[in-house]
Enzyme design. Structure first.
Site, PDB file in Angstrom:
ATOM      1  N   GLU A 303     -18.136  59.369   5.161  1.00 21.25           N
ATOM      2  CA  GLU A 303     -16.922  59.248   4.351  1.00 21.25           C
ATOM      3  C   GLU A 303     -16.253  57.892   4.545  1.00 21.25           C
ATOM      4  OE1 GLU A 303     -14.661  62.775   5.439  1.00 21.25           O
ATOM      5  OE2 GLU A 303     -15.774  63.975   3.998  1.00 21.25           O
ATOM      6  N   ASP A 377     -18.424  72.312   4.956  1.00 20.46           N
ATOM      7  CA  ASP A 377     -17.159  71.820   5.488  1.00 20.46           C
ATOM      8  C   ASP A 377     -16.111  72.920   5.666  1.00 20.46           C
ATOM      9  OD1 ASP A 377     -15.385  70.000   6.425  1.00 20.46           O
ATOM     10  OD2 ASP A 377     -14.896  69.087   4.505  1.00 20.46           O
ATOM     11  N   GLU A 405      -7.567  73.911   6.685  1.00 21.07           N
ATOM     12  CA  GLU A 405      -7.694  73.040   5.518  1.00 21.07           C
ATOM     13  C   GLU A 405      -8.124  73.793   4.254  1.00 21.07           C
ATOM     14  OE1 GLU A 405     -10.421  69.817   6.196  1.00 21.07           O
ATOM     15  OE2 GLU A 405     -10.356  69.127   4.115  1.00 21.07           O
TER      16      GLU A 405
HETATM   17  O1  GCW Z   1     -13.140  68.312   6.009  1.00 18.32           O
HETATM   18  C1  GCW Z   1     -13.235  66.979   5.724  1.00 18.32           C
HETATM   19  C2  GCW Z   1     -11.807  66.606   5.582  1.00 18.32           C
HETATM   20  C3  GCW Z   1     -11.484  65.209   6.044  1.00 18.32           C
HETATM   21  C4  GCW Z   1     -12.078  65.037   7.424  1.00 18.32           C
HETATM   22  C5  GCW Z   1     -13.576  65.219   7.357  1.00 18.32           C
HETATM   23  C6  GCW Z   1     -14.231  65.135   8.708  1.00 18.32           C
HETATM   24  C7  GCW Z   1     -11.236  63.743   9.253  1.00 18.32           C
HETATM   25  O2  GCW Z   1     -11.411  66.823   4.254  1.00 18.32           O
HETATM   26  O3  GCW Z   1     -10.096  65.083   6.036  1.00 18.32           O
HETATM   27  O4  GCW Z   1     -11.751  63.777   7.968  1.00 18.32           O
HETATM   28  O5  GCW Z   1     -13.883  66.479   6.850  1.00 18.32           O
HETATM   29  O6  GCW Z   1     -14.418  66.176   9.319  1.00 18.32           O
HETATM   30  O7  GCW Z   1     -14.567  64.049   9.146  1.00 18.32           O
END
Ligand code: GCW
Length: 716
Positions: A303, A377, A405
């Site tokens: 990311e 995720d 989240e």
């Molecule tokens: O779940 C996603 C999140 C990001 C997060 C990423 C990760 C810290 O939306 O906010 O970043 O994973 O785990 O690296």
């Protein structure tokens, strides 16, 4: 008149002070409200003998005295002589009681034993361990027995943690915003550190030690190189000093490009000598500030974060370089496997495995790979990550997300222990039947020397730490499972409710019922039957299954549900992405056949026709309608049950929870309406008429915007 006024004012102050604002978490130590038991405890506990004087023993002593005196509402004395009705704290061979009956080898570095001494003295209870921190854990366990109103007459307890590193991961930024934080801003006040030690830091350490958490990563994995500068290291050191007596080590996130950003180097290539040297010197400096620094957590080439692949090096090259820098000091590197690339056309589900499987055996001994519980995720329900069991030469740190989240964030009541347990208890079959994820994580399956589990924290500076009063249960459950993953969700809920709210039987039973059902209820109203990642873009709050224009393909809900006129779901069998091939044959067999795939995972692995006949006899479409509606109905059941609890607890937390449940009810209906109306544009089938009608059109739901939803990016 004056006197009366004064009295009224002071009563008001007292009731303000006593208000249940949630700050005390599960360490409330209110007077035992069962009179018979209270009398019993009072007669059994008169005095305490403390052997030892280290900072850890000092905090154990404080906790024990504070806890006992408040719970028993009487003065407890410190003494040196063994008499009846005394509690003795002593390390192995360090005190006055014969502890030969204890098998200290079983207790290891952190375990403890609590037992009642047999002989002519009555009610002498010994809390013992090999180490001071073991003693502290024993003290907390003893206080838990009293808080949950257990019989303490014939104690014979012996415990030690199954996993070595039990760590919270804070996604806290230097500007005090918290990525995916829903409980205010960061509790780390970088501006006033190192000079000002907020009482909250101490209470944070107490709470963590009470559930056995022994490490904390202070900063966001989306890292800022500034934290490695001396200005910040001084602040980190002040926190480390505060946490040390509680057995909690500090870790930091390392930004891979730090040598360039703050070191003035031209490259951060992990094979470059100058770069290696920079990190070695940086590690030396960190250890000067924090002699027992735990090590680094790294998110690299994920990311947008920099990493070794920017220099055509592998994740192993990057991790090993950092591992060499901290190794002389006994530090470790936790390297995250959460990597996926938009440029790679492969199913995102498969990418972490594809990347890390070939690297097994290439990591230094002090490297651990940190893997999220599921392949995508932190969804309401995910199958376990295929890397568990697949890299036997590499110790894995399990990463759970305590902060919610994708689970309704700070406003929904969702008890996560069942989610954690579902993953830990899953069988990977990598070494035959019984090769559970828990055994991979605790290191017993592959005889790993280190083992670890991490939880992304849900803590912020809200007075009650977690915003929703029930968010505290998830922090608690994470710690308890990290200590002992064989504990049941029900047992943990039971303990938590009694310590946090009340020992009243009907309260405990009803609320436990809500908690244990809450995770499946949330799955039903958000992502039933294996749907996943259909939340709003960016903030991930609320439903947005229609989104198809996110920054990259694999951030789009349509990528995950693949609804079309034929059906819905992601085909991950041989005819599709074949992600199932990453699991052991036994696991893949469980899910690869449409006709016997467990329905809770159905749409994770299959694109299923709308008219497909489910086990219930309903079509897939009707089953989807049923699940969404059942989810909403169940939230209403939670509300009704909670309403009955009104007289049994304090008004503050009763009201807070009630208000949150009503938000949850609205959100659940919103999820149901938005998802069913949208999916109906593909299924072209009616929503059975016995269900409640949507109160708005699909266009209305699509137009909703949440510009300032919390936890999203660096904004407050
Ligand atoms: O779940 C996603 C999140 C990001 C997060 C990423 C990760 C810290 O939306 O906010 O970043 O994973 O785990 O690296």
């Amino acid at each position: 008149m004056k006197k009366v006024l004064l009295l009224v004012i002071s009563l008001n102050i007292v009731s303000c002070l006593l208000a249940e604002d949630g700050y005390r978490l599960w360490l409330r130590y209110d007077k035992v409200d069962n009179t018979i038991l209270l009398q019993q405890y009072r007669s059994q506990i008169n005095a305490v003998i403390i052997n030892g004087s280290s900072p850890t023993i000092a905090v154990a002593k404080n906790e024990l005295f504070a806890g006992l005196q408040a719970l028993l509402d009487k003065k407890v004395f410190e003494t040196k002589e063994i008499k009846s009705n005394t509690i003795v704290i002593q390390r192995k061979a360090a005190g006055i009681i014969d502890t030969r009956i204890v098998n200290y080898d079983d207790l290891g570095q952190e375990g403890f034993a609590i037992f009642t001494v047999k002989g002519n003295v009555k009610n002498v209870i010994v809390i013992t361990a090999n180490t001071d921190i073991g003693v502290l854990y024993g003290v907390f366990q003893f206080l838990r027995l009293l808080q949950t109103q257990q019989n303490i007459t014939e104690l014979n307890i012996s415990e030690s943690p199954k996993i070595k590193l039990r760590i919270l991961n804070h996604w806290d930024n230097l500007n005090r915003s918290v990525e995916r934080g829903y409980a205010g801003i960061s509790i780390w006040n970088w501006h006033t550190l190192p000079g000002y030690i907020d009482q909250r830091y101490i209470d944070y350490a107490r709470a963590n030690a009470s559930i056995g958490i022994n490490g904390t990563v202070l900063t966001n994995v989306n890292a800022n190189a500034q934290i490695l500068t001396k200005t910040y290291l001084e602040k980190m050191a002040a926190l480390a000093n505060t946490f040390r007596p509680y057995g909690i080590k500090v870790y930091l996130t390392a930004r891979f490009s730090a040598p360039v950003e703050i070191g003035g180097l031209k490259t951060a290539d992990p094979l470059n000598e100058e770069v290696k040297d920079w990190w070695k010197r940086k590690a030396d400096t960190i250890y000067q500030f924090i002699p027992d620094f735990g090590g680094f957590l790294v998110k690299a080439n994920s990311e947008g974060q920099p990493g070794p692949q920017n220099y055509q090096r592998t994740h192993a090259d990057g991790a090993n370089m950092l591992a060499d820098a901290v190794a002389p000091h006994g530090g470790i590197v936790m390297w995250r496997a959460f990597v996926y690339s938009n440029e790679t056309p492969t199913d995102r589900f498969k990418q972490a495995y594809d990347e890390f499987k070939p690297l097994d055996g290439q990591f230094r001994k002090n490297v651990m790979v940190q893997v999220k519980n599921g392949p995508i995720d932190f969804q309401p329900r995910e199958p376990f990550h295929p890397l568990f069991g697949a890299i036997p030469k590499t110790p894995i740190v399990m990463e759970f997300q305590i902060t919610m989240e994708y689970l309704g964030q700070g406003t929904h009541l969702v008890y996560e222990a069942p989610l954690f347990k579902e993953c830990l208890d899953a069988d990977t079959y990598t070494k035959g039947k019984g090769s559970t994820v828990a055994k991979v994580v605790d290191g017993s399956l592959d005889n790993n020397l280190i083992s670890g589990i991490a939880g992304v924290a849900n803590i912020g500076n809200e007075r009650n730490w977690t915003n929703h009063p029930f968010g505290q249960a998830n922090w608690y459950a994470f710690g308890r499972l990290a200590w002992d993953h064989t504990l049941s969700s029900a047992r943990i809920a039971d303990e938590w409710i009694k310590q946090t709210f009340s020992n009243n039987k009907s309260f405990v039973n009803e609320v436990k019922g809500i908690m244990l059902a809450s995770r499946q209820i949330m799955v039903n109203y958000m992502t039933p039957l294996g749907l996943h990642h259909i939340m709003g873009t960016g903030h991930h709050y609320g439903p947005a299954p229609w989104v198809s224009n996110a920054g990259r393909a694999d951030w789009n809900p349509v990528y995950y549900h693949k609804a079309d006129s034929a059906g819905i779901g992601f085909d991950r069998t041989v005819s599709g992405s074949n992600a199932l091939s990453q699991y052991s044959p036994e696991v893949s067999a469980q899910w690869s056949n449409l006709n016997n795939c467990a329905e809770e995972y159905l749409l994770w692995f299959h694109h299923v026709p709308w008219k497909y006949k489910m086990k219930s006899g309903k079509t897939l479409w009707d089953e989807l309608c049923y699940k969404y509606n059942a989810g909403v109905d169940s939230v209403r059941w939670m509300q009704k049950t909670w309403e009955k609890m009104k007289s049994l607890i304090d008004e503050e937390r009763f009201k807070q929870t009630k208000m949150f449940l009503s938000i949850q009810e609205k959100d659940a209906a919103w999820w149901r309406n938005a998802c069913l109306l949208y999916f109906q544009t593909f299924s072209r089938r009616p929503i059975p008429s016995n269900y409640e009608k949507a109160d708005h059109s699909l266009e209305y739901y699509k137009a909703l915007r949440f510009q300032f939803a919390p936890g999203n990016g660096n904004s407050f």
